[in-house]
Design a protein around this motif. Sequence first.
Motif, short mmCIF file in Angstrom:
data_model
loop_
_atom_site.label_atom_id
_atom_site.label_comp_id
_atom_site.label_asym_id
_atom_site.label_seq_id
_atom_site.Cartn_x
_atom_site.Cartn_y
_atom_site.Cartn_z
N LEU A 4 11.71 17.24 59.07
CA LEU A 4 11.75 18.64 58.67
C LEU A 4 10.52 19.36 59.20
O LEU A 4 9.44 18.77 59.30
CB LEU A 4 11.77 18.74 57.14
N GLY A 20 8.91 21.82 57.78
CA GLY A 20 7.97 22.19 56.73
C GLY A 20 7.24 21.00 56.14
O GLY A 20 7.61 19.83 56.38
N ASP A 21 6.20 21.27 55.39
CA ASP A 21 5.44 20.22 54.72
C ASP A 21 6.28 19.64 53.57
O ASP A 21 6.73 20.39 52.69
CB ASP A 21 4.14 20.80 54.18
N PRO A 22 6.50 18.32 53.53
CA PRO A 22 7.35 17.73 52.47
C PRO A 22 6.87 18.04 51.06
O PRO A 22 7.68 18.28 50.17
CB PRO A 22 7.29 16.23 52.78
N LEU A 35 7.78 21.68 50.35
CA LEU A 35 9.22 21.81 50.20
C LEU A 35 9.69 21.22 48.87
O LEU A 35 10.57 21.78 48.21
CB LEU A 35 9.93 21.11 51.36
N ASN A 36 9.10 20.10 48.49
CA ASN A 36 9.48 19.47 47.23
C ASN A 36 9.08 20.33 46.03
O ASN A 36 9.79 20.37 45.02
CB ASN A 36 8.82 18.10 47.13
N TYR A 68 11.51 23.75 46.71
CA TYR A 68 12.96 23.61 46.89
C TYR A 68 13.41 22.18 46.59
O TYR A 68 14.12 21.55 47.38
CB TYR A 68 13.34 23.96 48.33
N ARG A 104 17.12 21.54 46.88
CA ARG A 104 17.68 21.70 48.22
C ARG A 104 17.15 20.66 49.21
O ARG A 104 17.74 20.47 50.27
CB ARG A 104 17.37 23.10 48.75
N LEU A 105 16.06 20.01 48.86
CA LEU A 105 15.44 19.08 49.80
C LEU A 105 16.38 17.99 50.30
O LEU A 105 16.43 17.72 51.50
CB LEU A 105 14.18 18.48 49.19
N LEU A 130 18.58 19.49 52.96
CA LEU A 130 17.84 19.75 54.20
C LEU A 130 17.64 18.46 54.98
O LEU A 130 17.76 18.45 56.22
CB LEU A 130 16.49 20.39 53.87
N ASN A 151 3.87 11.80 51.38
CA ASN A 151 5.03 12.41 52.04
C ASN A 151 6.17 11.42 52.17
O ASN A 151 7.34 11.76 51.98
CB ASN A 151 4.64 12.94 53.41
#
Length: 293
Positions: free
Chosen positions: A88, A90-92, A95-96, A99, A102-103, A106, A151
């Motif tokens: 991904l 973005g930074d995990p 994002l966690n 979102y 939604r992770l 994704l 991560n």
Amino acid sequence: MHNVAASGAGSVGMTYSAFSGWADRPTDFAPMLKGELTCDIAVVGGGYAGMAAALRLAGRGADVVLLESGFCGWGGSSRNAGYLSNALAGDPQLLNALYARRLPHLIRYADKAARFTEELIGRLAIDCEYEPTGNVIAAVSPGQLRRTRRNAEILRGAGADVEFVEGNSFGLPKTFLGGVFERAGGLLNPGKFALGMREVLLASAVRVHERTAVRAVEPQASGVVVSVPGGRVRADRVVLATNAYSRDLPIAPKRMVTPVWTSLVETEPVDPERALRGNRVPARSPRGCRPGR
């Protein structure tokens, strides 16, 4: 399409170019569009996404016209580091936090994109030196190592096929202390991949027009009109595969893409053993290694 910049600007012995060593400028350009065409679907942009979309749509029976301002495969498609990754952007951890629900979706989306590309390479029989080695998002400091470990935990918890690895035990060069190993993806020659797709595209039923910059995309009652300097295309639908160049089209959403400029430094070929002795990673290392974000 940008011209090659002047040689030697800034440093003696250095040449600045809009092309990379991965791909040479073709000599067999598809014709520029002159006049008016009609089709089912117009594809704007001849990078990886545009070429793949055009081939897939044509394979399903659609009458497709593809318009490219330079040549198919020019731009980011043939000017990148040669990693096929399902990571991904973005930074995990971020994002966690923002979102979490939604992770997992994704992650599945990104994994399917990498698997689709692998399948595409095989189905089109493109010789792009693809090696399914997986990739390592590597850490070069103790702080980065702690972050990549966290991560890896987040990504695995969301369903990603990854694991945290230690540098020495995993066989990474000494520069890297460890990182997140992604089993999907690997290394390829992006120029051969781009030009290989272009060769397949030009031999297909898709009507391709290179050196044809799109000026406007205008919805009409019965479809859409795509205007170019020498004419226009009337289509039922249009696919915008313009990536960072989307900002040049008024119809594109303003925040659809954020362009990122990257400079690549190309040297004469370096022997892999010499690169490892110097504690550096050769371009075609056993694992695709790239520094952690």
